[in-house]
Design a protein around this motif. Structure first.
Motif, short mmCIF file in Angstrom:
data_model
loop_
_atom_site.label_atom_id
_atom_site.label_comp_id
_atom_site.label_asym_id
_atom_site.label_seq_id
_atom_site.Cartn_x
_atom_site.Cartn_y
_atom_site.Cartn_z
N ARG A 134 0.83 -1.21 0.00
CA ARG A 134 0.00 0.00 0.00
C ARG A 134 0.86 1.26 0.00
O ARG A 134 0.55 2.24 -0.69
CB ARG A 134 -0.92 -0.01 1.22
N THR A 135 1.97 1.24 0.74
CA THR A 135 2.90 2.37 0.71
C THR A 135 3.38 2.63 -0.71
O THR A 135 3.43 3.77 -1.17
CB THR A 135 4.10 2.09 1.64
N VAL A 136 3.73 1.57 -1.40
CA VAL A 136 4.21 1.68 -2.78
C VAL A 136 3.11 2.26 -3.68
O VAL A 136 3.37 3.14 -4.51
CB VAL A 136 4.70 0.32 -3.29
N GLU A 137 1.88 1.80 -3.51
CA GLU A 137 0.79 2.32 -4.34
C GLU A 137 0.55 3.81 -4.08
O GLU A 137 0.28 4.58 -5.01
CB GLU A 137 -0.50 1.53 -4.08
N VAL A 138 0.65 4.23 -2.83
CA VAL A 138 0.49 5.65 -2.51
C VAL A 138 1.59 6.47 -3.18
O VAL A 138 1.35 7.55 -3.73
CB VAL A 138 0.50 5.85 -0.98
#
Length: 572
Positions: A134-138
């Motif tokens: 999720r961090t990467v997607e953000v």
């Protein structure tokens, strides 16, 4: 251009000298290999600075795993500056309380992480848990919002530095097999712990196995929580389970996914996710080690096996090639330091590349990336390795030992680094000596004598208002790709001289706090309590570069990190 065929001369040696690149003749100014958190943070920072870059990723979009889940308070400040903190906070949550079990019996509940101290200077005092996918997607979304992109399914297969030191030629292989040649001023390797760039450069990378036990982490969609008596509000741990420790942590940003962590007491055992992370194998593992029935693994989303290791490259810069993140250092997962140290590598490097490529800064400024980040990485590696050892001894009954505030990374500093200039007179007696001693051994502060803010320290926040009365914090002033000059002299004459010294420098913003015509009003005196009196030049990465009483020092310092005039060279 095959990596192996290039040999040591083309791949592994720096050019004898570094010359200013003809950026007009380049395909891109910075080529970044690897689109994990490190590469993405660097790309976001370069995008907002107007630096042409390519971010390439060997794999396709959609990293599936939780992996690095703890985002420390200092990294949240970085994410605030980059414009991603709100999305991360909405996706994540606090560190859940630990629930220790023995078989089917609950033993005790306790807090893994020492809570941070809420204060005017620390807007994000607590660790945020958020799965790395999720961090990467953000970060992807923020990069795209700024007009950047990632070239997925594009692998860096080889590179060579020009003999005259003017650039890097790289070859990229696309998913369809086509090969592209790219010319860049700089190459940044953010390609992970097995970095092909680091290996090709021949940079020594000493690795220490910090735990002989093999471990496996798996993200698993599960059902049966209620029937099994497993709630989603705790991190469940069986430290004395037969066969080895096992833990279950419900993941944020998902209603039914759990991270399963398991160690094997038999150090000869080599877990294989294809065998040991299937839903059937995980169901057996949970039943054998916990005695709990009813939990049903439905789907393994991602799994990885490893033995905890620590290692660091001998250098982070070789000519026009930089190592960042796991390519430069690898950590035990204890304490959640790896991802955080990695993104702060990128944050440190980004403004320096921008200074050289856009503001005429000398190439020596890029050497300070190596000097500053190697010290931090060394200190953080020692911390995470020490915590892992404590997990195995002090944490036997709980599974993990308690994490202190030193893991928050708020006290990491560059006091003895090449860019710190502490030039104020009249500091508290002994402050200079104690800071020097602290910095010579460690990149973090400890003890009451180090509470005095000095050049090289993280620049704290403070709530203020603008002249209209609207809230405006110091972090609001810092936010963006610029230097910030804080005038806390209380002297209209000195403040006017400081403002005049930087009036023609486009990447410096000045804020007068106090005096006859302040830009910011410090009604609660939080800024004065945090900084004291003087002129403070805050770097784009949120650290105090210069602290002085003399406005003339401001111009001289900026001359060292830009092309605005002659000044002594940056000290090594």
């Amino acid at each position: 251009m095959d990596t192996a065929a290039l040999g040591t001369t083309a791949m592994g040696t720096a050019a004898p000298g570094i010359t200013a690149p003809d950026t007009a003749a380049l395909d891109t100014e910075v080529l970044i290999a690897g689109a994990g958190p490190t590469g993405l943070v660097l790309a976001i920072d370069l995008t907002r600075r107007g630096i042409r870059h390519r971010l390439v990723e060997r794999d396709g979009r959609g990293f599936p795993g939780s992996r690095g889940t703890g985002i420390q308070p200092r990294s949240l400040e970085v994410m605030d500056d980059l414009g991603t903190v709100a999305a991360l906070m909405a996706s994540g949550g606090p560190v859940p309380p630990m629930q220790t079990w023995e078989g089917t019996e609950r033993l005790r509940e306790w807090d893994l992480v020492e809570p941070g101290d809420s204060s005017p200077g620390v807007p994000y005092p607590h660790v945020l848990m958020c799965p790395q996918w999720r961090t990467v997607e953000v970060l992807y979304a923020r990069l795209e919002e700024l007009g950047g992109r990632v070239d997925f399914s594009t692998e860096l297969t080889g590179f060579a530095q020009d003999e005259d030191g003017s650039g890097v030629t790289a070859e990229l292989r696309h998913a369809d097999g086509t090969v592209e040649t790219v010319r860049a001023a700089y190459l940044v390797a953010a390609d992970g712990g097995r970095s092909t760039v680091r290996k090709a450069l021949g940079v020594p990378f000493e690795v220490e196995v910090v735990d002989a036990r093999a471990a496996q982490i798996a993200d698993v969609r599960m059902s049966g929580f209620e029937q099994a008596g497993i709630d989603r509000d705790h991190w469940h741990m069986w430290p004395t389970a037969p066969g080895g420790l096992i833990g279950l942590r419900p993941l944020e940003a998902s209603a039914d996914t759990v991270q399963i962590m398991a160690f094997w007491s038999d150090t000869s055992y080599e877990p294989d996710p294809e065998r040991d992370a299937t839903p059937e194998a995980l169901a057996r593992l949970i039943a054998e080690r916990t005695g709990i029935t009813g939990l049903v693994p439905e789907e393994t989303v991602w799994a990885s096996s490893f033995r905890p290791k620590a290692g660091m490259a001998e250098r982070f810069r070789t000519g026009r090639v930089f190592l960042a993140g796991d390519a430069a250092h690898i950590h035990s997962p204890a304490g959640g330091q790896g991802l955080n140290t990695s993104v702060q590598d990128a944050y440190n490097l980004g403004w320096k590349l921008g200074a050289v490529l856009r503001h005429g800064a000398p190439d020596a400024l890029l050497d300070t990336y190596d000097a500053e980040r190697m010290q931090v990485a060394s200190d953080v590696l020692a911390l995470s390795t020490r915590m892992h050892a404590q997990d195995r001894s002090l944490g036997v009954e709980r599974g993990l030992s308690r994490r202190g505030k030193d893991t928050h990374q708020l006290t990491l500093h560059y006091r003895t680094g090449p860019l710190a200039r502490e030039l104020r007179r009249g500091l508290p007696e002994g402050a200079e000596e104690s800071a020097s001693k602290a910095g010579s051994k460690s990149g973090s502060k400890s003890g009451p004598e180090e509470d005095v803010l000095r050049a090289g320290d993280r620049a704290p926040d403070a709530p203020c208002t603008d002249p209209s009365g609207a809230p405006f914090s110091l972090f609001d002033a810092f936010r963006g790709p610029h230097f910030t000059l804080l005038d806390l002299t209380g002297s209209d004459a000195e403040g006017a001289s400081a403002a005049a010294a930087v009036a023609d420098v486009e990447w410096v913003r000045t804020y007068r706090i106090g005096g006859a015509a302040p830009d910011l009003i410090d009604a609660g005196e939080h800024a004065k309590a945090a900084y004291g009196t003087g002129l403070f030049l805050v770097r784009p990465d949120g650290y105090v570069g210069l602290a002085t009483d003399d406005a003339a020092d401001v111009r001289a310092y900026l001359a060292e990190v830009s092309g605005i005039g002659a000044a002594p060279g940056i000290r090594p």
